[in-house]
Each structure stands twice: as C-alpha cells, then as structure tokens.
Enzyme design. Structure first.
Site, mmCIF file in Angstrom:
data_model
loop_
_atom_site.group_PDB
_atom_site.id
_atom_site.type_symbol
_atom_site.label_atom_id
_atom_site.label_comp_id
_atom_site.label_asym_id
_atom_site.label_seq_id
_atom_site.Cartn_x
_atom_site.Cartn_y
_atom_site.Cartn_z
ATOM 1 N N ASP A 67 -11.021 -84.637 -91.488
ATOM 2 C CA ASP A 67 -11.984 -85.036 -90.460
ATOM 3 C C ASP A 67 -11.288 -85.618 -89.234
ATOM 4 O O ASP A 67 -10.075 -85.880 -89.253
ATOM 5 C CB ASP A 67 -12.986 -86.052 -91.044
ATOM 6 C CG ASP A 67 -12.325 -87.121 -91.914
ATOM 7 O OD1 ASP A 67 -11.091 -87.303 -91.808
ATOM 8 O OD2 ASP A 67 -13.015 -87.769 -92.695
ATOM 9 N N ASN A 136 -19.892 -96.193 -99.449
ATOM 10 C CA ASN A 136 -21.205 -95.596 -99.740
ATOM 11 C C ASN A 136 -21.075 -94.259 -100.468
ATOM 12 O O ASN A 136 -22.038 -93.516 -100.569
ATOM 13 C CB ASN A 136 -21.999 -95.413 -98.442
ATOM 14 C CG ASN A 136 -21.270 -94.521 -97.442
ATOM 15 O OD1 ASN A 136 -20.204 -93.984 -97.749
ATOM 16 N ND2 ASN A 136 -21.831 -94.353 -96.260
ATOM 17 N N HIS A 138 -19.090 -91.734 -99.540
ATOM 18 C CA HIS A 138 -18.776 -90.552 -98.731
ATOM 19 C C HIS A 138 -17.394 -89.989 -99.084
ATOM 20 O O HIS A 138 -16.502 -90.730 -99.492
ATOM 21 C CB HIS A 138 -18.909 -90.824 -97.222
ATOM 22 C CG HIS A 138 -17.853 -91.652 -96.570
ATOM 23 N ND1 HIS A 138 -18.130 -92.652 -95.661
ATOM 24 C CD2 HIS A 138 -16.503 -91.630 -96.645
ATOM 25 C CE1 HIS A 138 -17.017 -93.185 -95.227
ATOM 26 N NE2 HIS A 138 -16.013 -92.578 -95.812
ATOM 27 N N GLU A 143 -21.612 -88.243 -95.231
ATOM 28 C CA GLU A 143 -22.359 -89.447 -95.573
ATOM 29 C C GLU A 143 -23.460 -89.120 -96.583
ATOM 30 O O GLU A 143 -23.793 -87.941 -96.775
ATOM 31 C CB GLU A 143 -22.971 -90.041 -94.296
ATOM 32 C CG GLU A 143 -21.956 -90.420 -93.219
ATOM 33 C CD GLU A 143 -21.199 -91.728 -93.507
ATOM 34 O OE1 GLU A 143 -21.031 -92.100 -94.684
ATOM 35 O OE2 GLU A 143 -20.761 -92.367 -92.533
HETATM 36 C C1 GLP Z 1 -12.664 -92.928 -93.835
HETATM 37 C C2 GLP Z 1 -12.158 -91.516 -94.082
HETATM 38 C C3 GLP Z 1 -12.424 -91.089 -95.492
HETATM 39 C C4 GLP Z 1 -11.891 -92.140 -96.454
HETATM 40 C C5 GLP Z 1 -12.594 -93.440 -96.235
HETATM 41 C C6 GLP Z 1 -12.098 -94.563 -97.135
HETATM 42 O O1 GLP Z 1 -14.033 -92.998 -93.567
HETATM 43 N N1 GLP Z 1 -12.715 -90.573 -93.188
HETATM 44 O O2 GLP Z 1 -11.794 -89.830 -95.732
HETATM 45 O O3 GLP Z 1 -12.085 -91.714 -97.763
HETATM 46 O O4 GLP Z 1 -12.375 -93.813 -94.890
HETATM 47 O O5 GLP Z 1 -11.197 -95.337 -96.439
HETATM 48 P P1 GLP Z 1 -10.329 -96.507 -97.011
HETATM 49 O O6 GLP Z 1 -9.229 -95.873 -97.774
HETATM 50 O O7 GLP Z 1 -9.832 -97.212 -95.782
HETATM 51 O O8 GLP Z 1 -11.205 -97.348 -97.855
#
Ligand code: GLP
Length: 241
Positions: A67, A136, A138, A143
């Site tokens: 992304d 959440n 995702h 989402e």
């Molecule tokens: C972002 C990324 C996701 C990732 C998520 C969790 O939103 N786009 O791909 O899984 O964060 O992030 P963290 O590892 O900082 O908890």
C-alpha cells in the site's frame, strides 16, 4: 491457517526474516509482497543482517508493496516508499526497477490500481506475501468491511488507523486516503505470513483466531488460504485459549 508462537517479538521477527531470506536464496528471481508498519522494523533489521552475513543477491528479486498513502509529496519521509527504500530495498540491494508501490501520483488513480494488478500478474504473482495487522484487523489498508474479493483501489483510512499511525507523522497531518492491494489480490499470493507482536495486538489476534471468516475482521480472510501462517510472540498470543 497455521500458527507459530515465539517467546519474544524479536524471535518472531527473526523467523519472518529467515523465511524471506530462505526464499531469496532458493529462488533469486522470487516475488515478495512487502508490508510496512512498526512491526516490520525488526524483520527488516534481521533481514539486512542475514543479507550481509550470508551474502545473497537480491538484484533479480521483485518486491511489491502492499500500500501507499495518497496526498504526500513524492519521497515524503512518511511515505511507504521512503520507509521501504530506507529499511529494505536499499540495505538489501534490490534493483530499483524491480521494486513497486501503487502509483499514487498517477493522474488516474483507478487506472493506477488496475495497472498495479497487471504488474503483479505479469510478474507471475507473489511467492511470499508478508503482512502485519492493524488494531482493527486490517491487512494492508483493507479496513473492516472490505470485501474478500476486493482488488487494488483507493480506500479511506478509518479513524482508528489514523490515530494508530499518527505518531509516525510526528505532528504532521496524516492522509485521509491510500491505495492498497485488495484482499482478493493478497489471497492470490502463493504463501502468506502475517506477523503480529505485542500486547496491543492480543485482542484482535484473539478475534482473528477464534472468530469466523468475516469482513469486519479483514485478516480473517487468511483462513480461506491454504498456505497462511500466523507468526506471533507470547504477548500477541496471550488471549488465545
Ligand atoms: C499500517 C500498514 C499495515 C500494517 C499496520 C500495522 O496501517 N499499512 O500494512 O499492518 O500498519 O502497523 P504496526 O506494525 O505499526 O502496528
């Protein structure tokens, strides 16, 4: 969906890095699906160490990011492109013509989503897709409510995701939208590995493991895949029965 639980977050990250390194060594022209997020910092740190100590070549591997935020200037330090160049592509010696992110600077973003799908297809698909998970549920930036057959597209970030990722923007405004691979795109990866560590992820991991496949927990789509592995540390696994 198989589950592996490690004593510490560091061991879970090391295992993930070793899986990536194994593939890069066995199949130098492999296609990796790449995640961002704080959980991945330790993975890419271990991977860079393995790369240095074992001297394998990443110049013919391809990498597809999950992304990218929409609305940031090109190469903004908060963009996922910047994150991946710094933590992964640079240290590992990926050829820049083999690293891909959704083209959020395209004049037609719907077309950009379609073209990203085509690029992945043309490359023969993703061999190993690395994933994190949002609070959440995702995956990438799909989402809650995202369809299991969704494709690469523009999405609105939820309030929860914006709050969770806001500290990374150090006071700057966090974008409202992003372009993300869809859940359908992700499920086409040949192997999926989702890494979650720390107590903040325990509740969503409990929902994921104990609940049914449902679009309110986007990561539950992994249960539809034959080769999906959930890699946890003891803390993220602490609410599992
Ligand atoms: C972002 C990324 C996701 C990732 C998520 C969790 O939103 N786009 O791909 O899984 O964060 O992030 P963290 O590892 O900082 O908890």
């Amino acid at each position: 969906m198989d589950i592996k639980i490690f004593e510490s977050a560091d061991q879970a990250a090391q295992f993930t890095a070793e899986e990536m390194a194994k593939l890069l060594k066995e199949k130098p022209q492999c296609k990796l699906g790449i995640a961002t997020g704080r959980t991945m910092n330790a993975v890419y740190h271990h991977l860079a160490y393995l790369h240095k100590s074992q001297q394998f070549d990443c110049s013919s591997a391809k990498a597809f990011a999950l992304d990218e935020y929409i609305g940031l200037p090109e190469n903004d330090e908060n963009s996922y492109k910047h994150y991946l160049d710094f933590h992964l592509f640079g240290p590992m010696g990926f050829n820049s013509s083999n690293t891909y992110l959704p083209d959020v600077h395209h004049e037609n973003l719907d077309l950009a989503g379609f073209e990203y799908e085509q690029l992945i297809k043309k490359a023969g698909g993703v061999d190993l897709q690395i994933l994190g998970i949002g609070l959440n549920g995702h995956i990438a930036l799909n989402e809650p409510g995202s369809a299991h057959d969704s494709r690469t597209r523009i999405v609105a970030l939820s309030q929860k995701t914006r709050e969770s990722n806001a500290p990374l923007f150090k006071g700057k405004e966090i974008p409202l939208t992003a372009m993300t691979m869809g859940i359908g795109t992700i499920l086409e990866g040949k192997r999926l590995l989702l890494l979650a560590t720390g107590t903040t992820k325990a509740k969503i991991i409990q929902q994921l493991v104990n609940g049914d496949v449902n679009s309110q927990v986007p990561a539950s789509a992994l249960k539809l895949h034959e080769r999906a592995l959930l890699v946890l540390d003891k803390e993220a696994a602490s609410l599992l029965g």
